[in-house]
Write an enzyme that holds these catalytic residues in place. Structure first.
Site: not given
Length: 307
Positions: A20, A50, A120, A149, A217
């Protein structure tokens, strides 16, 4: 702050997620980095996607360029393998992995990555290609350690058939309201849907193989559906959180992090917040050790059944 061990390397149990920081100015990012380092958070998590095409890495790198002495105080991690295009896809080919790392290093201006994670799974992955990419990156000094990940045990085992370097990290979504890796183990041999092995026993596998679990998260439910803290959809868990807040004199976010860190799986938690006040509350709560009764009471309050 509690520390965990990644293959003999002591690191903080909390890490700063940088997804972020594209919403911040370079001055604000500079202040965030100094706050983190002053409070014991020296592990920074990036990915090449990102903020869009490398935006977050670029902002971070511009701050580092002005203060190169900060680099030696940090662990810097990035991820690659998600290919943004007209048809988004995954790419673990040798050339693409190396290209992504070179671009990340150029943007981050940090010399090398402490950790590189495959972002992923790629259904078309060839272990030998990944191994060749890792060998080239390791021998050149561009990447020191590797991980994945969102991979399950068999995907990791398949990669290990060719890799020379150990996979040291697996970054997975996990929160009090997202617990499939725990549910399946607690509901073995039942007809309850929680017994379905959606996490394919990933948590236990990582414990067996000394792979550090990084939880992303930590305050979300579903797949980016929203924050469960103070959410009226989840009155039972928020009531129980508040009871523990009153007992430990902290915040709901702090208890939610303490719940994750109470698990014996040598976890790190990725903090996505850039709010230093929020981060400070979590740091202060990170040393809270919930009792077994408290831990299970939160799990049940989150509407997870115990057989």
């Amino acid at each position: 702050m509690k520390e965990v061990t990644i293959r003999g390397q002591r690191v903080p149990s909390l890490m700063q997620g940088c997804m972020r920081i594209s919403n911040l100015s370079e001055t604000q990012v500079d202040a965030l980095l100094h706050f983190d380092l002053e409070h014991g958070i020296n592990f920074f998590d990036h990915a090449d996607i990102y903020g869009g095409e490398g935006v977050c890495e670029t902002i971070f790198g511009n701050v580092l360029k002005k203060q190169p002495a900060l680099r030696d105080k940090m662990f810097i991690q990035s991820k690659c393998g998600i290919h943004r295009s007209e048809t988004n896809h995954y790419d673990f080919s040798k050339d693409y992995i190396i290209e992504c790392v070179n671009k990340s290093l150029e943007r981050l201006q940090c010399g090398y990555l402490d950790y590189l994670l495959l972002h992923r799974p790629d259904a078309l992955m060839e272990p030998k290609e990944v191994a060749d990419a890792f060998d080239a990156l390791y021998s050149s000094g561009k990447v020191r350690h590797f991980g994945v990940s969102n991979h399950n045990p068999y995907q990791i085992e398949l990669l290990k058939t060719a890799l020379q370097q150990p996979l040291e990290i697996n970054q997975m979504q996990m929160s009090l309201l997202h617990t499939p890796m725990i549910d399946a183990g607690l509901n073995v041999n039942t007809f309850d849907s929680h017994g379905i092995e959606r996490g394919a026993m990933t948590l236990d596998y990582c414990r067996l193989h000394a792979i550090t679990m990084q939880c992303w998260s930590p305050f979300l439910y579903g797949m980016f559906e929203g924050n469960y803290l103070d959410n009226p959809k989840f009155p039972e868990v928020n009531q129980r959180l508040q009871e523990l807040v009153d007992h430990y004199h902290t915040t709901k976010a702090g208890i939610a992090i303490a719940w994750l860190l109470r698990h014996p799986a040598n976890m790190q938690v990725v903090l996505g917040s850039c709010n230093t006040s929020h981060i400070k509350d979590i740091i202060d709560a990170s040393d809270i050790v919930l009792t077994r009764e408290e831990w299970y009471s939160l799990y049940v309050a989150a509407q997870n059944p115990l057989p």
